[in-house]
Design an enzyme around this catalytic site. Sequence first.
Site, PDB file in Angstrom:
ATOM      1  N   TYR A  48      36.018 -42.292  12.671  1.00 10.71           N
ATOM      2  CA  TYR A  48      34.688 -42.793  12.301  1.00 10.71           C
ATOM      3  C   TYR A  48      34.802 -43.951  11.310  1.00 10.71           C
ATOM      4  O   TYR A  48      34.228 -45.027  11.517  1.00 10.71           O
ATOM      5  CB  TYR A  48      33.892 -41.640  11.692  1.00 10.71           C
ATOM      6  CG  TYR A  48      32.554 -42.010  11.101  1.00 10.71           C
ATOM      7  CD1 TYR A  48      31.516 -42.482  11.907  1.00 10.71           C
ATOM      8  CD2 TYR A  48      32.298 -41.851   9.740  1.00 10.71           C
ATOM      9  CE1 TYR A  48      30.278 -42.795  11.362  1.00 10.71           C
ATOM     10  CE2 TYR A  48      31.066 -42.166   9.193  1.00 10.71           C
ATOM     11  CZ  TYR A  48      30.062 -42.627  10.002  1.00 10.71           C
ATOM     12  OH  TYR A  48      28.830 -42.937   9.460  1.00 10.71           O
TER      13      TYR A  48
ATOM     14  N   ARG B 116      25.882 -32.000   8.933  1.00 13.10           N
ATOM     15  CA  ARG B 116      26.484 -32.388   7.670  1.00 13.10           C
ATOM     16  C   ARG B 116      26.155 -31.369   6.578  1.00 13.10           C
ATOM     17  O   ARG B 116      25.384 -30.437   6.787  1.00 13.10           O
ATOM     18  CB  ARG B 116      26.035 -33.808   7.292  1.00 13.10           C
ATOM     19  CG  ARG B 116      26.712 -34.872   8.136  1.00 13.10           C
ATOM     20  CD  ARG B 116      26.093 -36.248   7.945  1.00 13.10           C
ATOM     21  NE  ARG B 116      24.788 -36.346   8.566  1.00 13.10           N
ATOM     22  CZ  ARG B 116      24.085 -37.475   8.643  1.00 13.10           C
ATOM     23  NH1 ARG B 116      24.571 -38.587   8.130  1.00 13.10           N
ATOM     24  NH2 ARG B 116      22.903 -37.497   9.236  1.00 13.10           N
TER      25      ARG B 116
END
Length: 388
Positions: A183, A233
Amino acid sequence: MSAVARLDLDGRRIQPLTICMIGAGGFIGSHLCEKLMLETEHIVLAIDVYSDKIQHLLESGQPWNNRIEFHRLNIKNDPRLEGLIKLSDLVINLAAICTPADYNTRPLDTIYSNFIDALPVVRYCSDNGKRLIHFSTCEVYGKTIGSFLPKEHPLRQDPAFYVLKEDQSPCIFGPVEKQRWSYACAKQLIERVIYAEGAENALEFTIVRPFNWIGPRMDFIPGVDGPSEGVPRVLACFSNNLLRGEPLKLVDGGVSQRTFVYIKDAIEAVLLMIENPSRANGHIFNVGNPNNEVTVRELAELMSEIYCQVSGQPKLDNPTIDVSSKEFYGEGYDDSDKRIPDMTIIKQQLGWEPQTSLPDLLHTTLTYQHRTYAMAIKQVITKSVASR
């Protein structure tokens, strides 16, 4: 909305813009659309595959109905994208796969989403002379310099070795076999493409590096408005545990340090970028709150305490449980020790500073989570028990 003319930071009247917002239906996009509809005269061409989080803005009868259009499309190879960009004055790209659990299990999707799929957006903006605000991530910084020093070394406490500066700090990633960095690498590379387009082809751009923006509508609650096996998250993960009355899972002891900023504070910063191009163009901005620094363990403890106040539920005897990163995320996970932003550039250019303390933003967010999800979680648990 007030009829009084709105002025930019240099006293000039702000003219209405047509904004092509890619990823408008997500967490950040929904709050930004809300801000633009409620407080400005800007027009939004909202692009996403989902509209749930902005549905309240799209309902008929709203005073801003003629200023927001929803276009349901996936930006991968869709010929309509360039046409919508051509209609706009400004493009804001929020589209991304940005959940740590996906970096290990879906590294190719992560790289394609954050780099390959973003390339046409950059190219269309450059070719058509459109300004671009691109959302990157604080993860492009990777590991701090201080993390390579011995644990007891005094320089680990020196801000010069861990505070992250847009124009000075190096980007230090782990080895290739640690796919968690897929990422960050993809995000850094698209930043470099944007910067190069600015240097070679005069693309007007601003790059945003968010440092843990949190608040209502963030991510999803597994089994309610997201997949049961999904891993959102940290805020949504911990919220899910609290809603279910389960211990909060601390990956590798929860020793990593993070800062958290309230979404509404952060959106104020974005609006300043939108409406002050002469101050924002060509800049990379950290957007975070260094005053809200905690370890992940401290975050878990604070969330547990606040959720008890919000919900009226008693605190668990054992509110947290330690799990390994391999167990939680799978093989190939790695992490940074600290992510503390330097705020000099955004304060200097835009005069922005965050306002909301961590306890206050968590109280607001957990109140929303409880009101939105508590009953649905009870129904899911009841159904699960009944089916056994």
